[in-house]
Design an enzyme around this catalytic site. Structure first.
Site, PDB file in Angstrom:
ATOM      1  CE  LYS A  37       6.611  -0.416  -0.940  1.00  0.00           C
ATOM      2  NZ  LYS A  37       7.594   0.548  -1.498  1.00  0.00           N
ATOM      3  CE1 TYR A 236     -11.111 -21.607 -21.468  1.00  0.00           C
ATOM      4  CE2 TYR A 236      -9.922 -21.398 -19.392  1.00  0.00           C
ATOM      5  CZ  TYR A 236     -11.093 -21.306 -20.112  1.00  0.00           C
ATOM      6  OH  TYR A 236     -12.240 -20.924 -19.490  1.00  0.00           O
TER       7      TYR A 236
HETATM    8  C1  LIG Z   1       8.895   0.068  -0.992  1.00  0.00           C
HETATM    9  C2  LIG Z   1       9.958   0.991  -0.506  1.00  0.00           C
HETATM   10  C3  LIG Z   1      10.984   0.526   0.333  1.00  0.00           C
HETATM   11  C4  LIG Z   1      11.163  -0.935   0.691  1.00  0.00           C
HETATM   12  O1  LIG Z   1      11.853  -1.611  -0.346  1.00  0.00           O
HETATM   13  P1  LIG Z   1      12.241  -3.162  -0.203  1.00  0.00           P
HETATM   14  O2  LIG Z   1      13.053  -3.439  -1.404  1.00  0.00           O
HETATM   15  O3  LIG Z   1      10.937  -3.904  -0.217  1.00  0.00           O
HETATM   16  O4  LIG Z   1      12.959  -3.320   1.064  1.00  0.00           O
HETATM   17  C5  LIG Z   1      11.866   1.464   0.844  1.00  0.00           C
HETATM   18  N1  LIG Z   1      11.760   2.772   0.521  1.00  0.00           N
HETATM   19  C6  LIG Z   1      10.812   3.244  -0.315  1.00  0.00           C
HETATM   20  C7  LIG Z   1      10.775   4.689  -0.641  1.00  0.00           C
HETATM   21  C8  LIG Z   1       9.886   2.373  -0.863  1.00  0.00           C
HETATM   22  O5  LIG Z   1       8.950   2.836  -1.690  1.00  0.00           O
END
Ligand SMILES: *Cc1c(COP(=O)(O)O)cnc(C)c1O
Length: 341
Positions: A37, A236
């Site tokens: 994702k 800044y």
């Molecule tokens: C993002 C996500 C993961 C992965 O988590 P990590 O800590 O990056 O390994 C797994 N399960 C769900 C439901 C997620 O949303």
């Protein structure tokens, strides 16, 4: 000398592949599902998916329908799971996606996973309904596998108990990266790994301690080198004022590139030397304290050469996830290239 880009992100697909192999070993007999994702946590979802599949991942997982569709086009045969809610079930069906029932409504005529809320307090059902014929899996999500063993064990036990009658019939999956690396009890049939796949520690520590290899380098250059006299400042708010004569380098990367404003004080690498970022981070530039005169065009490593995403996260008071997904590869910002090492 530098290229036209203000900065370059290089993603090493070999590292992704090796991390996938490492996670697969860590998961025992469970399948590895690669979580890609948010554009592969800022690493490029298409390329990362290819490397993860080559490293033995047996499915890809994303958060939204829009993230899944280009992956379906690129990987016609891959198993593809959308973990967040999806409104357009017809589009998901058409793209042969698997969906997750995150509330009372269970999508129909599409392979579906029932999500039980065991303590995350977010998506998920309080009790598992009787599985319909579309249901292929059951899952839950760990809230604090990186930090709270008691709560994590309670979540694991609740999930194992609630889904025990379904064992062998449905795919049971629970572990994220931290769960995969620390809790064999959470492995079950499949693990869903994101952050560790990219070689970033879910524990905020050195990824090498868990056999993980960072996949991302971020490099820029000194666009300008200037001498400050005592009492002169850079940036800044005049937050950095030279106490003595000092050489300062200006690097053309700022918070609009994802080099966050709270990274003042973090270190980057210039000619092999850890070099502090000083003064206020601007939208398009940072200043580094060189301590010596260097030619413009000298390479600056923002991530890599021993400086990790975890190091920056610590300075910014956040987690590696946010640093990685925050790097901006839009036109005019960081250019992303992949190599297969
Ligand atoms: C993002 C996500 C993961 C992965 O988590 P990590 O800590 O990056 O390994 C797994 N399960 C769900 C439901 C997620 O949303």
């Amino acid at each position: 000398m530098h290229a036209v880009e203000r900065s370059t992100v290089t993603v090493d697909l070999g590292a992704i592949r090796r991390n996938a192999e490492t996670l697969r070993r860590a998961a025992g007999g469970a399948e590895l599902w690669a979580v890609v994702k948010a554009d592969g946590y800022g690493h490029g979802a298409l390329e990362v998916s290819r490397a993860a599949l080559a490293g033995g991942a047996s499915a890809l997982a994303v958060a939204t329908l829009a993230e899944a569709l280009p992956l379906r086009a690129a990987f016609p045969e891959a198993r593809l799971l959308v973990m967040g809610p999806v409104e357009d079930v017809a589009a998901a069906r058409e793209a042969r996606l698997e969906l997750v029932a995150v509330g009372d409504e269970v999508p129909e005529d599409v392979p579906v996973h029932l999500k039980l809320d065991t303590g995350m307090g977010r998506w998920g059902l309080a009790e598992l309904p009787a599985p319909t014929r579309d249901v292929v899996g059951v899952l839950s999500h760990l809230a604090s596998a990186e930090s709270d063993p008691d709560f994590t064990m309670a979540q694991i036990e609740r999930f194992r108990g609630a889904t025990a009658p379904l064992a062998g019939r449905l795919t049971r999956h629970l572990a994220n990266s931290a769960g995969t690396l620390r809790y064999p009890e959470a492995h079950l049939d499949a693990v869903r790994c994101g952050i560790a796949l990219y070689g970033i520690s879910p524990f905020g520590r050195d990824p090498a301690a868990d056999g993980l290899e960072p996949a991302l380098r971020w490099e820029s250059y000194l666009a300008l080198v200037k001498r400050l006299q005592p009492g002169e400042s850079t940036g800044y708010g005049r937050r950095y004022v030279a106490e003595r004569e000092t050489w300062i380098g200006i690097v053309p990367v700022g918070y609009a590139d994802g080099f966050r404003r709270d990274l003042t004080g973090t270190q980057v690498v210039v000619e092999g030397k850890p070099t502090p970022v000083v003064g206020t981070v601007s939208m398009d530039a940072i200043a580094v304290e060189l301590g010596r005169r260097l030619p413009t065009g000298t390479a600056v490593t923002l991530v890599g050469e021993g400086v990790t995403i975890e190091d920056h996260a610590r300075v910014a008071g956040t987690i590696g996830y946010e640093i990685a997904t925050g790097i901006v590869t839009a036109p005019g910002r960081a250019r992303r290239v992949v190599r297969d090492g």
